[in-house]
Structure formats: structure tokens, C-alpha cells
Design a protein around this motif. Structure first.
Motif: not given
Length: 468
Positions: A8-13, A28-30, A459-468
């Protein structure tokens, strides 16, 4: 759950804008954008309200969304772990809950089509006249009500076409609808950001103005359940162009907040975006609470952001559109003089001429489109003399006028007193105009950093990436 597992390596925005849809894959990592696609929706349709109505065909919007996602690399889509969705705020689409779409199996995978939905009435809709808005009970909110807001539009239908609403039992923004469909929600969810943009929502207590709405005859069963911005709305009910079934989907967010999130690197940053219009914003302290009632004369609005915080926003109606109008005027003049000069040439020559003028005493009040807090304030030119009528003088004065208008709405000194340490400059009108940059740097004395892209989908992808 971990967002950095090998499979699971990507967030889709996804961002559903007024004229286009964009999809991005963020690794997700970079945190780098691995791929992106954009498609025009061409969704405008005629409205029964004539020139005042602004409506869009939901099927065309979804078609553009599907084309974007289908064009992304399938091997990456199979490794998507979360989906974030943002979009145009304020507008409203209605549907029959759990019957508002149909999933279909195709050669490319599962996809969905709208069924029995209304048109999307967009944020640009003008059917709610000032007279109509003044006749409504005012909201218990720090935000004023305006035409194009979801609750205002529904109230307009209640008074003018009540039978129209009888076919529906759910409503939301277009991006709320997409999240509800992706997750198969029994009742749509809405973020605080979108709820605030609809009107009749109190952000201080996080609730709809239910008594006011019921007393006004509003069908409150249409209201979505409101959850915090950044929350997970559910999981995908089907595989979708390779995105696995069971993938977490965030509640839909406001495109403005997501665009700020995409480039506000530090909490002490302000974001200045000059595109067609212009916005200057910064994050207020966590302790800040907005006033109980709106101030119609203020030039700064407080939009809900994340984790209970707010943005202070000066949203100017005058930005790159002012320069575009100036170029259009010059083009018309040259045509009347028997010449045909491309707008691109007029623009580039105007900027070149202004770069040879370090400063000018010509003064332009560059508010040709008025402002929300002062709609009757139009443009003017003063301090005209024979020595400052060249193309260079006028262009520089115009650029300075655009910047000074923003500074009058949200002064640089206020930014400094609020703890802002630098400004992130973005937007096509700013980044490609050296004269406008120079004037920004004269008026706003804080360090200014250019090059950070404002992008709601990222931005919305970053928000989802930062949610725990």
C-alpha cells in the motif's frame, strides 16, 4: 493502520472543481506526486432560472472523474491505501439515498454512474437574490449567507418549486456525493468545512441550526451528518479501476482548505495566491474562536481548517482578472485603430514596459469587480500627469493597485502581529508576472517564497496521508 506497508504505497487525491476534475497519486514515503491526470468536465447545462441559474450535469462530472482515475497507472492504483476527495464548496446536488448511483462491471473494472440525481447547482448560482436572502431568518453562525450556498438554494426550492424536492432524501456537495457513492453510505457525511460553506451551520458548537431551519420549513432530513474535517468516512464498497475494495476514504473537504494545505509548510506561513481572483490567508491560533455573528463590513473571513482551527482569509474578487480586463481593453483599442495585436503580445509588452519603470506616482484603485465587503467600490485612476501615461507606468500602477487592495483587506502588519514569518506566493497570475512580484515584495515586507504549487488534489492527498 500503517500507510507505509509494501503493498500500500499511494494515496489517491481527487478534486472536483468547477470546470475540471483532477486526480493525483502521492507516494506515501516520499510524499512526492507519482502521477496526475486532469480532465475538463464540460458539465454546464441550461437552467430553468435562465441567466441566474448555474447548473451542471452530474453524469458529465463523474465521466471526467472516471477518465482521470482510469488514466492513472493500474499498478499504482492497486497499491492505493487511502482516497481523499475535495471539491467546489457551497453547491448542492440531491439524490435518493442508496439509489443515487449504479455500479457496473466493465473491462476496465467497476465503475459507477448517477441514477436519479438532480443537477449540481453550483456555488456560482445567482437565483437567491438579495431580496430573497434578506427575507430568510439569519443563521446562527459567524458566516454570512449568500446565493449559491446549499441551504439557501434548498430554501429557494421550498418557496418556489417545493415539488422538486419530493424526489430526494439526501443532499450534499458534489464531492460529498462521490464519497457517499464510493463507500455505499446509508446517509451522506459532510465535513465541518463543507457544512460551514452551506450556511446555517455553527462551527463553534459543530451543529446545524436545526430550529431555525425547521421553523423556516426546511426539509432537515436532507442534511448530511457532520463529522470533523479529516475524518475517515468509510471504505470503498467495490474495486474501482484497480483501487482495492475496502480502501479507506476520507470525508469530502473544501477545495480552498486543501489548496492551502498543499503549500502551507509551516504554521507560521501565510499563503498568497493570485490567479483569476486573489486570496491571502494564514492559520489562526488553536485558541481562536470566531465571533458569534458575522460582520458584513469586514474584509477577512474565518474559514474552518483542521483540528478545530480556523484560517483568516482575505478573498479578493480582483486579481489576474483585472490584468486580463486591461489587456482586453488594449486589444479593443488597437482593433478600433485598425490593428490586430494578439493578447499574448499585449500582455508581454505591457510587462516588459513596466519593468523599465522602477516606480510610478500614478495611482490605480484596481477594484473593477468590487469586493464582497464593499460591492459598490469600483475602480479609479488618480494622480494622472503627462509624465505617467506610458504603457509602463499604467501597467505598474495597475499591478500595485491589485496588491494594495489585498493589503487593505489584510495588512502586512496584521500578518506580522499574528506571528506570520513568511509568505508562500503562488498562482499563475503572480508567478508569471515579474512586475506583480516586485509590487508584492514592496508592499509585503516579509520573506516571500515562490514555486510551491497550490493544488487541492495534492492537498487532500496530503491530509489523508497525515491522518493517523
Amino acid at each position: 493502520m500503517s500507510l507505509q506497508t509494501p503493498s500500500r504505497q499511494y494515496v489517491l487525491g481527487l478534486d472536483l472543481g468547477t470546470s475540471s476534475v483532477k486526480a493525483v497519486l502521492v507516494e506515501t514515503e516520499s510524499r512526492a506526486v507519482a502521477d496526475s491526470q486532469i480532465q475538463e468536465t464540460k458539465a454546464e447545462v441550461s437552467s430553468m432560472e435562465g441567466d441566474k441559474g448555474r447548473e451542471q450535469d452530474v453524469a458529465r462530472i463523474l465521466s471526467a472523474l472516471h477518465r482521470c482515475v482510469a488514466a492513472l497507472p493500474r499498478e499504482c492504483l492497486r497499491k492505493v491505501c487511502r482516497i481523499g476527495v475535495s471539491g467546489q464548496m457551497h453547491g448542492v446536488v440531491l439524490w435518493k439515498n442508496q439509489e443515487g448511483c449504479v455500479w457496473q462491471s466493465t473491462e476496465a473494472g467497476f465503475t459507477f454512474q448517477p441514477r436519479g440525481t438532480s443537477h449540481l447547482v453550483t456555488w456560482q448560482d445567482g437565483r437567491c437574490s438579495r431580496e430573497f436572502l434578506d427575507s430568510l431568518t439569519q443563521p446562527d453562525s459567524h458566516l454570512s449567507l449568500a446565493t449559491g450556498f446549499g441551504c439557501a438554494t434548498i430554501l429557494w426550492y421550498m418557496r418556489n418549486r417545493p415539488q422538486f424536492l419530493e424526489s430526494y432524501n439526501a443532499a450534499g456537495t458534489i464531492h460529498d456525493y462521490v464519497v457517499a457513492v464510493l463507500c455505499g453510505l446509508k446517509r451522506p457525511l459532510m465535513s465541518v468545512q463543507n457544512a460551514a460553506s452551506w450556511g446555517y451551520f455553527n462551527t463553534r458548537c459543530g451543529t446545524w441550526n436545526l430550529k431555525i431551519l425547521r421553523d423556516s420549513g426546511f426539509p432537515t432530513y436532507l442534511l448530511p451528518v457532520v463529522v470533523k474535517s479529516g475524518a475517515i468516512a468509510g471504505k470503498t464498497a467495490h474495486e474501482w479501476y484497480g483501487v482495492p475494495e475496502g480502501t479507506e476514504v476520507g470525508v469530502a473537504l473544501g477545495d480552498f482548505q486543501c489548496s492551502v494545505y498543499s503549500c502551507m509548510t509551516e504554521k507560521t506561513d501565510a499563503v498568497l495566491n493570485i490567479s483569476t481572483s486573489a486570496q491571502l490567508t494564514f492559520a489562526l491560533t488553536p485558541a481562536y474562536l470566531p465571533p458569534a455573528r458575522p460582520n458584513p463590513n469586514t474584509s477577512v473571513t474565518n474559514f474552518p481548517y483542521f483540528d478545530g482551527t480556523y484560517l483568516a482569509v482575505a478573498a479578493a474578487l480582483n486579481g489576474g482578472n483585472v490584468l486580463a480586463s486591461f489587456v482586453g481593453m488594449l486589444k479593443q483599442w488597437t482593433q478600433e485603430l485598425g490593428q490586430e495585436v494578439p493578447e499574448s503580445t499585449i500582455y508581454s509588452q505591457s510587462i516588459h514596459a513596466a519593468l523599465n519603470i522602477a516606480r510610478t506616482d500614478l495611482a490605480v484603485q484596481a477594484t473593477i469587480f468590487g469586493e464582497r465587503h464593499s460591492p459598490d467600490q469600483l475602480a479609479s485612476v488618480t494622480n494622472i500627469s503627462p509624465s505617467n501615461l506610458s504603457l509602463g507606468h499604467v501597467t505598474r500602477a495597475l499591478c500595485r493597485g491589485i496588491v494594495e487592495n489585498l493589503n487593505s483587506m489584510l495588512p502586512c502588519q496584521q500578518l506580522i502581529e499574528s506571528g506570520v514569518r513568511r509568505i508562500m506566493g503562488s498562482g499563475s497570475a503572480l508567478t508569471r508576472n515579474e512586475v506583480l512580484k516586485q509590487e508584492v515584495e514592496k508592499v509585503f515586507t516579509l520573506p516571500i517564497v515562490y514555486g510551491k504549487t497550490v493544488d487541492s488534489a495534492v492537498g487532500v492527498a496530503m491530509v489523508m496521508l497525515d491522518q493517523k
